[in-house]
Design a protein around this motif. Structure first.
Motif, PDB file in Angstrom:
ATOM      1  N   HIS A 149       0.865  -1.178   0.000  1.00  0.00           N
ATOM      2  CA  HIS A 149       0.000   0.000   0.000  1.00  0.00           C
ATOM      3  C   HIS A 149       0.898   1.223   0.000  1.00  0.00           C
ATOM      4  O   HIS A 149       1.497   1.595   1.021  1.00  0.00           O
ATOM      5  CB  HIS A 149      -0.915  -0.009   1.237  1.00  0.00           C
ATOM      6  CG  HIS A 149      -1.902   1.095   1.245  1.00  0.00           C
ATOM      7  ND1 HIS A 149      -1.938   2.060   2.253  1.00  0.00           N
ATOM      8  CD2 HIS A 149      -2.892   1.442   0.374  1.00  0.00           C
ATOM      9  CE1 HIS A 149      -2.900   2.912   2.010  1.00  0.00           C
ATOM     10  NE2 HIS A 149      -3.498   2.569   0.885  1.00  0.00           N
ATOM     11  N   ASN A 201      -6.693  -2.220  -4.049  1.00  0.00           N
ATOM     12  CA  ASN A 201      -7.271  -1.507  -5.178  1.00  0.00           C
ATOM     13  C   ASN A 201      -6.450  -0.259  -5.478  1.00  0.00           C
ATOM     14  O   ASN A 201      -6.203   0.568  -4.602  1.00  0.00           O
ATOM     15  CB  ASN A 201      -8.721  -1.124  -4.876  1.00  0.00           C
ATOM     16  CG  ASN A 201      -9.493  -0.731  -6.119  1.00  0.00           C
ATOM     17  OD1 ASN A 201      -9.070   0.145  -6.868  1.00  0.00           O
ATOM     18  ND2 ASN A 201     -10.628  -1.379  -6.335  1.00  0.00           N
ATOM     19  N   ARG A 203      -7.220   2.276  -7.284  1.00  0.00           N
ATOM     20  CA  ARG A 203      -7.998   3.489  -7.451  1.00  0.00           C
ATOM     21  C   ARG A 203      -8.328   4.148  -6.112  1.00  0.00           C
ATOM     22  O   ARG A 203      -8.112   5.342  -5.928  1.00  0.00           O
ATOM     23  CB  ARG A 203      -9.292   3.186  -8.201  1.00  0.00           C
ATOM     24  CG  ARG A 203      -9.098   2.675  -9.605  1.00  0.00           C
ATOM     25  CD  ARG A 203      -8.551   3.746 -10.528  1.00  0.00           C
ATOM     26  NE  ARG A 203      -9.512   4.827 -10.725  1.00  0.00           N
ATOM     27  CZ  ARG A 203      -9.273   5.938 -11.401  1.00  0.00           C
ATOM     28  NH1 ARG A 203      -8.065   6.128 -11.932  1.00  0.00           N
ATOM     29  NH2 ARG A 203     -10.191   6.864 -11.546  1.00  0.00           N
ATOM     30  N   HIS A 204      -8.839   3.392  -5.152  1.00  0.00           N
ATOM     31  CA  HIS A 204      -9.247   3.978  -3.864  1.00  0.00           C
ATOM     32  C   HIS A 204      -8.604   3.290  -2.666  1.00  0.00           C
ATOM     33  O   HIS A 204      -8.906   3.633  -1.528  1.00  0.00           O
ATOM     34  CB  HIS A 204     -10.774   3.921  -3.718  1.00  0.00           C
ATOM     35  CG  HIS A 204     -11.382   2.597  -4.106  1.00  0.00           C
ATOM     36  ND1 HIS A 204     -11.175   1.452  -3.379  1.00  0.00           N
ATOM     37  CD2 HIS A 204     -12.181   2.278  -5.156  1.00  0.00           C
ATOM     38  CE1 HIS A 204     -11.835   0.459  -3.963  1.00  0.00           C
ATOM     39  NE2 HIS A 204     -12.461   0.932  -5.041  1.00  0.00           N
ATOM     40  N   GLY A 205      -7.676   2.355  -2.862  1.00  0.00           N
ATOM     41  CA  GLY A 205      -6.907   1.768  -1.771  1.00  0.00           C
ATOM     42  C   GLY A 205      -7.660   0.784  -0.903  1.00  0.00           C
ATOM     43  O   GLY A 205      -7.226   0.545   0.237  1.00  0.00           O
ATOM     44  N   LEU A 206      -8.740   0.202  -1.329  1.00  0.00           N
ATOM     45  CA  LEU A 206      -9.490  -0.778  -0.536  1.00  0.00           C
ATOM     46  C   LEU A 206      -8.715  -2.089  -0.487  1.00  0.00           C
ATOM     47  O   LEU A 206      -8.262  -2.583  -1.513  1.00  0.00           O
ATOM     48  CB  LEU A 206     -10.878  -0.998  -1.153  1.00  0.00           C
ATOM     49  CG  LEU A 206     -11.810  -1.945  -0.399  1.00  0.00           C
ATOM     50  CD1 LEU A 206     -12.194  -1.342   0.946  1.00  0.00           C
ATOM     51  CD2 LEU A 206     -13.054  -2.247  -1.225  1.00  0.00           C
ATOM     52  N   ASP A 222     -10.826  -1.182   5.189  1.00  0.00           N
ATOM     53  CA  ASP A 222     -10.347   0.173   4.913  1.00  0.00           C
ATOM     54  C   ASP A 222      -9.123   0.392   5.791  1.00  0.00           C
ATOM     55  O   ASP A 222      -9.161   0.154   7.000  1.00  0.00           O
ATOM     56  CB  ASP A 222     -11.439   1.185   5.238  1.00  0.00           C
ATOM     57  CG  ASP A 222     -11.085   2.594   4.768  1.00  0.00           C
ATOM     58  OD1 ASP A 222      -9.885   2.936   4.739  1.00  0.00           O
ATOM     59  OD2 ASP A 222     -12.014   3.334   4.402  1.00  0.00           O
ATOM     60  N   GLY A 268     -12.364   0.894 -10.675  1.00  0.00           N
ATOM     61  CA  GLY A 268     -12.389   0.784  -9.213  1.00  0.00           C
ATOM     62  C   GLY A 268     -13.619   0.089  -8.664  1.00  0.00           C
ATOM     63  O   GLY A 268     -13.723  -0.047  -7.438  1.00  0.00           O
TER      64      GLY A 268
END
Length: 779
Positions: A149, A201, A203-206, A222, A268
């Motif tokens: 991440h 992810n 796009r949004h870090g999930l 999250d 995403g």
């Protein structure tokens, strides 16, 4: 349905449509002429193409990835456990680095190859930089998956058990672990054995964790929260086969696990899940129901699932690629049953990487050689291998026709047919080549065994061979053209032959005079093809009526045609087209009868050349022909051509055989009136003319004679005029004997045929006969 072309650019050829068995040899035509030997191609010589040099490991490969800038490829393998980096610009290996333990998974921390993080099998987490191993950290448990991440610089390690460890690379220490499968009310948390795969992810870090056991569950986290956001439960009842459930407890015997995860790199929201049962499910994060389910068909665990980014026109065509240990499939997310591609790797697949913005797939297999495939339909060639397009075109030319000619000497038989032929004892020998549910057998051996097993088939085989020979003979005959016109067939045939000769001359002029037979055949075929395209004079619409309308038919027996075509008018009555000759010959052969008149004429032409009409100058007169049309009126013929010079009537002048002396005598009589020669020679017929010259002398024209009478005159009864020079020829010529009872000379026979043979020629000499006209007879 036609599948896209797949080119193997690294490693052994896969079992795709373009591969052939190693025992098949393909014969190809030589390009150096008929004297050159034929070359043979095998699978090794036709499919081997090494795009990247030294694309191998000593033992086997484990993982493979490319850097974000697309300049390098990094892979790990065994044995010895090592890391290899390839420079894709130069298509060669950059360096290799041996590690202390085998690699489980790795991530690339930078845009190039300089920083990588590796999860080892000895419970260590190793950080490698450009200079080598930078730092190594021990893990409390064995790790299974690794992800990174970038906003928080956390390395997420999925391990055995319910804990997910986080190692912060900025601070250089472990963070508080994440506990999964916590707070489930259905009691399945006890079935979870660990985390098989971790996905972040872009796009949004999930964060998403695919669990091992628990009925197929994916948990979403999250990074800012200390609890799970939600979990996704897969429909295990539809994914697991019916025989895997225990009837007494209704519990599944085989557990359902998550083995692969992949988030869509752009939108995403789309999410792909691979299971241990060989299924791939596509989800929208806003819905717990999958919108597409794909079954690989082998029941093997999914090794890799990804969203294809082909680049160019195939940037985002909605294609998904999924792979298990046996097959790689490319399919459409809107229609999972529509397979764009099914590709079987040469060995058990371990990992798969689709190079972004291109149509190249890199495959890590359980073998020393890594494989690479180029699929133009997926995407274009990458920048570092832009020459692939031209190379694959040459490979496509080599592959064309291989499928048709490769197995032409073999026959495929199954086990039942092998028993019928009595060849089961050959199983296990090199004579039989196992393939699928049967064997490949030599075609010659199959034909022989079939004749032995079924003797009655020999009659069928014999009839087949006889029919083939008869068909070959009939093909050599002149065939009527389908485009034969209805009117003026002879004219059309002459025009067609003239055009063919002109085309052949033109083609030979362009190619040169020194051509072999094969090139001549090619020139003829090209001429025929050009004739089919252009059509020539016969296809010109301006002259269409000449060959269709009967009013434009040319009457070759008319006087006008004979005057315009004097060279061909002599044989018009006998001329027939090739089509008419063939029809007449076929009618005669079908009835079994021969025309006696034609046979008699042929025999006379062959035996006696004097009876032929070929040299008769008065053979054909177009003005003597009778019209077949009763309405047609021929012009009145007033007179026949005659010889004017040297010819006169029988009473007034010399005949056409008169000599110069005779004509001189007659002319003198005509000028002087009565003959005044009273010298006693007026009754001597050998004296042709007498006259006085100006100087008082006398000039005389006479015919010498070897035999004279008492009066000194030639005897007219014993002599006769020579047909050539006006002299005499003795009838009682001496008989000459020679040979076996043969003689020459003597009295002339009263037979008219002999007289005809001894007389002068009335016809032109046939060019095929001897010039001698001597008559021989036997005593």
């Amino acid at each position: 349905m036609s599948f896209p072309k797949v080119y193997t650019v690294n490693g052994p050829s896969s079992t795709s449509s373009t591969s052939l068995p190693s025992w098949v040899a393909i014969k190809t035509k030589s390009k150096g002429g008929p004297n050159k030997k034929k070359r043979t191609k095998t699978q090794h010589s036709t499919t081997d193409l090494e795009l990247i040099q030294d694309f191998t490991f000593p033992g086997s490969s484990i993982k493979i990835k490319t850097t974000e800038d697309g300049q390098h490829a990094i892979a790990t393998g065994t044995y010895k456990p090592m890391i290899k980096v390839w420079d894709l610009e130069n298509l060669t290996v950059k360096f290799e680095r041996v590690t202390d333990a085998e690699n489980v998974d790795f991530v690339i921390l930078s845009t190039d190859w300089t920083k990588t993080l590796h999860l080892q099998r000895d419970r260590s987490l190793a950080l490698h930089t450009q200079g080598g191993l930078h730092h190594s950290v021990r893990l409390p448990v064995y790790g299974r998956s690794l992800a990174y991440h970038s906003p928080s610089a956390d390395a997420i390690i999925g391990c055995t058990g319910t804990d997910v460890y986080r190692f912060n690379l900025e601070e250089g220490r472990y963070m508080s672990p994440i506990t999964i499968a916590k707070g489930w009310e259905d009691g399945r948390e006890s079935e979870v054995e660990g985390v098989n795969v971790v996905d972040v992810n872009s796009r949004h870090g999930l964060w998403s964790f695919g669990l091992d056991g628990g009925g197929g569950v994916v948990e979403f986290w999250d990074p800012r929260s200390r609890n799970a956001l939600t979990r996704l439960c897969l429909p295990s009842s539809t994914l697991l086969p019916a025989q895997n459930f225990d009837i007494s407890s209704l519990a599944p015997v085989q557990k359902l696990s998550i083995t692969a995860l992949s988030s869509h790199p752009t939108d995403g929201l789309s999410f792909a899940v691979g299971t241990s049962t060989g299924h791939t499910l596509l989800y929208d994060l806003r819905s717990p129901t999958p919108f597409a389910v794909k079954d690989q068909g082998y029941g093997e665990a999914i090794k890799r699932v990804d969203w294809l980014r082909g680049g160019g026109s195939q940037e985002d065509a909605g294609r998904v690629i999924s792979a298990d240990s046996k097959v790689i499939k490319v399919w459409d997310k809107a229609d999972p049953s529509n397979n764009h591609l099914s590709l079987h790797p040469p060995a058990s697949l371990v990992d798969l990487h689709a190079v972004p913005q291109s149509g190249v797939l890199m495959v890590a297999c359980d073998s020393p050689q890594l494989s690479s495939y180029y699929i133009p339909e997926i995407g274009p060639a990458p920048k570092w291998a832009s020459f692939l397009d031209s190379v694959t075109e040459e490979m496509a030319e080599d592959y064309s026709g291989l499928g048709k000619s490769a197995y032409q000497d073999f026959k495929f038989v199954d086990r039942a047919e092998l028993d019928t032929l009595g060849l089961t004892h050959l199983i296990g020998t090199p004579t039989l080549k196992p393939y699928m549910h049967g064997y490949f057998l030599s075609l010659k051996l199959y034909t022989t065994a079939r004749l032995i097993a079924n003797p009655q088939s020999y009659a069928e085989y014999r009839d087949k061979m006889v029919n083939e020979k008869l068909r070959a003979k009939t093909e050599s005959r002149i065939r009527a053209r389908k485009d034969q016109p209805k009117v003026n067939k002879a004219l059309a045939e002459r025009i067609r032959r003239t055009e063919e000769r002109e085309r052949l001359k033109k083609s030979k002029r362009t190619k040169g005079e020194d051509e072999n037979d094969e090139e001549d055949e090619e020139a003829e075929s090209e001429a025929e093809a050009e004739d089919g395209e252009q059509g020539g004079l016969l296809a010109d619409p301006r002259f269409k009526e000449i060959f269709e309308n009967p009013e434009f038919e040319v009457d070759e027996e008319s006087r006008e045609f004979a005057l315009l075509n004097p060279a061909t008018a002599n044989n018009n009555a006998k001329r027939k087209t090739a089509v008419e000759d063939e029809e007449e010959e076929s009618d005669r052969s079908s009835s079994g009868l021969e025309d006696e008149d034609e046979s008699d004429e042929d025999e006379e032409d062959d035996s006696e050349g004097s009876d032929s009409d070929d040299g008769d100058l008065g053979q054909y007169d177009p003005r003597k022909l009778k019209s077949t049309d009763p309405k047609r009126v021929l012009p009145t013929i007033r007179s026949h051509p005659r010889l004017v010079v040297g010819e006169s009537s029988k009473t007034s002048g010399p005949s056409k055989q008169s000599t110069f002396g005779q004509r001189l005598k007659n002319s003198s009589n005509d000028h002087n009136g009565n003959n005044n020669n009273n010298n006693g020679f007026e009754n001597d017929k050998s004296i042709l003319a007498m006259r006085k010259s100006a100087d008082g002398g006398m000039e005389m024209s006479f015919i010498p004679s070897s035999k004279s009478t008492k009066s000194g005159k030639a005897n007219d009864d014993d002599d006769e005029q020579d047909e050539y020079n006006g002299g005499t020829r003795r009838k009682d010529r001496k008989i000459e004997k020679f040979g076996n009872g043969l003689e020459k000379g003597g009295e002339e026979s009263d037979n008219d045929d002999d007289l005809q043979d001894r007389s002068g020629r009335t016809k032109r000499r046939h060019p095929g006969r001897s010039a001698s006209k001597n008559a021989f007879r036997k005593r």
